[in-house]
Enzyme design. Structure first.
Site, PDB file in Angstrom:
ATOM      1  N   ARG A  96       0.833  -1.204   0.000  1.00  0.00           N
ATOM      2  CA  ARG A  96       0.000   0.000   0.000  1.00  0.00           C
ATOM      3  C   ARG A  96       0.872   1.261   0.000  1.00  0.00           C
ATOM      4  O   ARG A  96       0.536   2.254  -0.662  1.00  0.00           O
ATOM      5  CB  ARG A  96      -0.934  -0.003   1.208  1.00  0.00           C
ATOM      6  CG  ARG A  96      -1.767   1.270   1.295  1.00  0.00           C
ATOM      7  CD  ARG A  96      -2.768   1.238   2.428  1.00  0.00           C
ATOM      8  NE  ARG A  96      -3.419   2.540   2.567  1.00  0.00           N
ATOM      9  CZ  ARG A  96      -4.358   2.815   3.466  1.00  0.00           C
ATOM     10  NH1 ARG A  96      -4.765   1.875   4.313  1.00  0.00           N
ATOM     11  NH2 ARG A  96      -4.898   4.023   3.530  1.00  0.00           N
ATOM     12  N   ASN A 150     -10.573  -4.873  -0.418  1.00  0.00           N
ATOM     13  CA  ASN A 150     -10.694  -3.818  -1.429  1.00  0.00           C
ATOM     14  C   ASN A 150      -9.807  -4.105  -2.634  1.00  0.00           C
ATOM     15  O   ASN A 150      -8.804  -4.804  -2.515  1.00  0.00           O
ATOM     16  CB  ASN A 150     -10.304  -2.468  -0.813  1.00  0.00           C
ATOM     17  CG  ASN A 150     -11.471  -1.821  -0.088  1.00  0.00           C
ATOM     18  OD1 ASN A 150     -12.597  -1.871  -0.556  1.00  0.00           O
ATOM     19  ND2 ASN A 150     -11.193  -1.230   1.056  1.00  0.00           N
ATOM     20  N   CYS A 171     -18.861  -2.870   2.173  1.00  0.00           N
ATOM     21  CA  CYS A 171     -18.033  -1.683   2.382  1.00  0.00           C
ATOM     22  C   CYS A 171     -18.555  -0.953   3.617  1.00  0.00           C
ATOM     23  O   CYS A 171     -19.753  -0.999   3.911  1.00  0.00           O
ATOM     24  CB  CYS A 171     -18.095  -0.765   1.164  1.00  0.00           C
ATOM     25  SG  CYS A 171     -17.060   0.713   1.308  1.00  0.00           S
ATOM     26  N   HIS A 199     -17.412   2.856  -3.369  1.00  0.00           N
ATOM     27  CA  HIS A 199     -16.641   4.102  -3.333  1.00  0.00           C
ATOM     28  C   HIS A 199     -17.082   5.071  -4.432  1.00  0.00           C
ATOM     29  O   HIS A 199     -16.368   6.018  -4.754  1.00  0.00           O
ATOM     30  CB  HIS A 199     -15.132   3.833  -3.416  1.00  0.00           C
ATOM     31  CG  HIS A 199     -14.578   3.269  -2.146  1.00  0.00           C
ATOM     32  ND1 HIS A 199     -13.237   3.165  -1.889  1.00  0.00           N
ATOM     33  CD2 HIS A 199     -15.207   2.772  -1.048  1.00  0.00           C
ATOM     34  CE1 HIS A 199     -13.047   2.627  -0.694  1.00  0.00           C
ATOM     35  NE2 HIS A 199     -14.236   2.377  -0.167  1.00  0.00           N
ATOM     36  N   TYR A 254     -15.788   9.449  -0.905  1.00  0.00           N
ATOM     37  CA  TYR A 254     -14.804   9.202  -1.963  1.00  0.00           C
ATOM     38  C   TYR A 254     -15.121   9.946  -3.257  1.00  0.00           C
ATOM     39  O   TYR A 254     -14.271  10.035  -4.144  1.00  0.00           O
ATOM     40  CB  TYR A 254     -14.677   7.696  -2.232  1.00  0.00           C
ATOM     41  CG  TYR A 254     -13.896   6.987  -1.162  1.00  0.00           C
ATOM     42  CD1 TYR A 254     -12.506   6.883  -1.233  1.00  0.00           C
ATOM     43  CD2 TYR A 254     -14.532   6.429  -0.056  1.00  0.00           C
ATOM     44  CE1 TYR A 254     -11.786   6.243  -0.247  1.00  0.00           C
ATOM     45  CE2 TYR A 254     -13.818   5.790   0.940  1.00  0.00           C
ATOM     46  CZ  TYR A 254     -12.446   5.695   0.840  1.00  0.00           C
ATOM     47  OH  TYR A 254     -11.736   5.074   1.830  1.00  0.00           O
TER      48      TYR A 254
END
Length: 436
Positions: A96, A150, A171, A199, A254
């Protein structure tokens, strides 16, 4: 009485695991779990043992006859499972960090699930989850796969398109939005009809005490969210009230990446200049959490877990499993096949929407059409997602570039290839089959 359940949690060494254990304990009367198998890989062994020991203390304190099994043998965990949950992170937090730092070093948005970061996470995650789905076809073909790895929408759609396994995605963003609206309204007598994509979901309608109040409540929600972030990894950058009022729906946090791209990028670059990305902040939070988990006196989910972005994912998974197992027919927000809910999308496209949960899966609620601008946006974003899935499955560079070239967050001309090539090199250990 239904038989006791066997549940396998892939990515069992996650910092979120105490939340899922707490969720199962609180629902034990409705969902009698005999065996909870926490599965991880060798690199996650230490965390698995720490969190597994805490899970056993939690179960002992609660006095429920739930056996906690820790294993690196995924097949052993999957055999005859009734439900499988996935909360894995391929490449761990180091991956990440690369997803965020490399794009930011070129002046592009670096984020875990949006833009280049979400794209790369999909390339790493989809093949692994499809391997799990294939193993499930052999070892527990009737089990439900509850995915909250995700990017949830793409992972869930990949399973639906390339496997016979029953799969629902989750989510925590709609949960955060519901909490925020509840704080503004001041009571629980309201309902939000969600419609969109993971998102990229909107609160299409907000109802309160028998009336639709979407237009009148939007300014108050915007004001509320200007001081309090709905999700941990996004600062509460203030929405343009006129824009949201014209939109006529409640955007998810988002959406700021798309509707306020320059503002978000500025914030990210300022943090990047200070030497830290969100991923590095999260790594610090995780290290602190695991130090707390090590305490042999701790036998409940610690309050500090609320500070971890993504809180409530695991509890939502427990609630979904309960709803399927008991055929409760309650309304939840899930990632599921479109089946005509959004007219502009194919029936087999995975959308995020409010649905009634039954023992045979989610049944979506009828929705009024999205406004024309939102229809255009969602068609573009779903096309990006489907190309990304195709690239992940075929390991095809040119399809990957095609996907990146249509996403508003990754469309940077020649620089798109430069960033993608750097990311491919950085993630080479987790991208087997790619010509790098």
């Amino acid at each position: 009485m239904k038989k006791p359940l066997k549940i396998a949690t892939i990515g069992g060494g996650s910092s979120y695991t105490p939340e899922i254990v707490a969720g199962f304990i609180s629902r034990y009367q409705d969902v009698p779990i005999k065996e909870l198998w926490l599965v991880d890989i060798e690199a996650g062994r230490e965390k698995l043992e720490i969190v597994g020991a805490l899970a056993r203390r939690m179960v002992e304190k609660a006095g429920v006859p739930m056996q906690i099994h820790l294993t690196m043998d995924r097949e052993e965990a999957l055999k005859d499972a009734d439900f499988v949950t996935t909360q894995l992170r391929v490449g761990l937090l180091d991956a990440r960090i690369q997803d965020e730092r490399i794009p930011l070093s070129h002046g592009a948005i670096g984020q875990e699930t949006n833009g280049f970061g979400g794209f790369m996470k999909a390339l790493r995650t989809i093949p692994v989850v499809l391997e799990i789905a294939k193993e499930m076809e052999r070892l527990c073909p009737n089990a439900w796969l509850i995915n909250f790895s995700n990017p949830s929408s793409m992972v869930t759609e990949a399973v639906h398109r390339h496997s016979s396994i029953k799969c629902i995605g989750l989510c925590n963003v709609p949960i955060g939005m519901q909490r925020s609206v509840g704080e503004v309204i001041g009571d629980e007598d309201f309902f939000i009809h969600f419609l969109g994509m993971n998102h990229y979901v909107w609160g299409k309608h907000i109802y309160h005490q028998g009336r639709e109040i979407t237009q009148e409540i939007l300014p108050k929600i915007i004001e509320h969210e200007s001081t309090k972030s709905v999700v941990k990894n996004l600062k509460p950058i203030v929405w343009n009230k006129e824009f949201v009022q014209q939109l006529g729906m409640l955007p998810c946090p988002y959406h700021r990446y798309y509707y306020m791209q320059d503002d978000i990028l500025h914030e990210e670059l300022e943090s990047f200049k200070d030497g830290k990305t969100r991923a590095e902040v999260v790594r610090g939070v995780e290290e602190a959490l695991f130090e707390i988990y090590k305490n042999p006196e701790l036998n409940e989910k610690p309050a500090e877990l609320e500070q971890r972005g993504g809180a409530h994912y695991s509890d939502a998974a427990c609630g979904l499993i309960r709803a399927i197992y008991t055929n409760s027919q309650e309304i939840m927000v899930v990632n599921m096949p479109n089946n005509g809910t959004i007219g502009i999308l194919p029936d087999d496209a995975i959308i995020e929407t409010s649905a009634m949960i039954t023992s045979f899966g989610p049944v979506s609620l009828k929705a009024s059409p999205l406004p024309a601008p939102a229809q255009a946006e969602i068609l573009l974003m779903k096309t990006f997602e489907r190309l990304t899935i195709e690239a992940a499955v075929k390991k095809d560079y040119n399809i990957a570039i095609q996907a990146l070239t249509i996403n508003p967050l990754t469309k940077h001309g020649a620089m798109t290839r430069v960033i993608f090539n750097e990311l491919l090199q950085a993630h080479k250990p987790h991208l087997s089959g790619w010509q790098i």
